[in-house]
Design an enzyme around this catalytic site. Structure first.
Site, PDB file in Angstrom:
ATOM      1  N   CYS A  28       0.965  -1.316   0.347  1.00  0.00           N
ATOM      2  CA  CYS A  28      -0.137   0.210   0.029  1.00  0.00           C
ATOM      3  C   CYS A  28       1.130   1.485  -0.304  1.00  0.00           C
ATOM      4  O   CYS A  28       0.610   1.880  -1.114  1.00  0.00           O
ATOM      5  CB  CYS A  28      -1.248   0.046   1.163  1.00  0.00           C
ATOM      6  N   HIS A  50      -4.642 -12.429   4.818  1.00  0.00           N
ATOM      7  CA  HIS A  50      -3.792 -13.074   5.781  1.00  0.00           C
ATOM      8  C   HIS A  50      -3.022 -14.032   5.801  1.00  0.00           C
ATOM      9  O   HIS A  50      -3.312 -14.029   4.180  1.00  0.00           O
ATOM     10  CB  HIS A  50      -5.234 -13.090   6.857  1.00  0.00           C
ATOM     11  N   GLU A  52      -2.082 -17.044   6.905  1.00  0.00           N
ATOM     12  CA  GLU A  52      -2.773 -17.789   6.537  1.00  0.00           C
ATOM     13  C   GLU A  52      -3.079 -18.408   4.780  1.00  0.00           C
ATOM     14  O   GLU A  52      -3.402 -19.156   4.228  1.00  0.00           O
ATOM     15  CB  GLU A  52      -3.629 -19.380   7.132  1.00  0.00           C
ATOM     16  N   CYS A  78      -8.859 -15.763  11.881  1.00  0.00           N
ATOM     17  CA  CYS A  78     -10.392 -15.281  12.181  1.00  0.00           C
ATOM     18  C   CYS A  78     -10.886 -16.803  11.763  1.00  0.00           C
ATOM     19  O   CYS A  78     -10.723 -17.887  10.536  1.00  0.00           O
ATOM     20  CB  CYS A  78     -10.321 -14.454  11.278  1.00  0.00           C
ATOM     21  N   CYS A  81     -10.507 -17.150   7.804  1.00  0.00           N
ATOM     22  CA  CYS A  81      -9.352 -18.197   7.431  1.00  0.00           C
ATOM     23  C   CYS A  81      -9.662 -19.905   7.966  1.00  0.00           C
ATOM     24  O   CYS A  81      -9.449 -20.259   7.242  1.00  0.00           O
ATOM     25  CB  CYS A  81      -8.248 -17.796   7.622  1.00  0.00           C
TER      26      CYS A  81
END
Length: 132
Positions: A28, A50, A52, A78, A81
């Site tokens: 970014c 993420h 993973e 999360c 994921c």
């Protein structure tokens, strides 16, 4: 937060990932150096995956099966994921830090999901530094 993931299978590391943009894109700060990245509806980075997910996608891109693999990750998965982890056939997850504590929620949704469907999940926090 900096998050990393490693996936092993048959005593070998088969994939690595970190939270960040998909391979072949850019960070970014390259596109928005003054303001930071564009945010999605929930306030998250619009480019980031993420750790993973990045590790799983790298394995898929390289035609590496993850059936019966082990995932090591610095932050508990999360829920989205966790669904991906389960679907790939990963059978064991070891994590260092709590996603629930990081997000200020009361349960580890991803961990609960994985355990509910038979994935072996273990919390391995860093040992306390005795020299402090």
């Amino acid at each position: 937060m900096k998050v990393g993931a490693a996936i092993s299978k048959d005593t070998r590391i088969v994939s690595l990932g970190y939270n960040g943009p998909p391979a072949g894109t850019h960070n970014c700060d390259e596109e928005w150096p003054e303001t930071g990245c564009a945010r999605d509806r929930k306030g998250g980075c619009s480019l980031a995956l993420h750790a993973e997910a990045n590790a799983i996608l790298y394995a898929a891109k390289n035609q590496i099966t993850l059936e019966d693999a082990t995932l090591y990750v610095t932050l508990a998965p999360c829920l989205p994921c966790a669904r991906i982890i389960y679907t790939t056939g990963i059978k064991k997850v070891l994590y260092r830090d709590s996603y629930a504590a990081y997000k200020g929620i009361d349960i580890e949704e991803g961990v609960d999901f994985l355990q509910r469907f038979g994935v072996d999940v273990s919390h391995f926090p860093l040992p306390a530094n005795k020299n402090k």
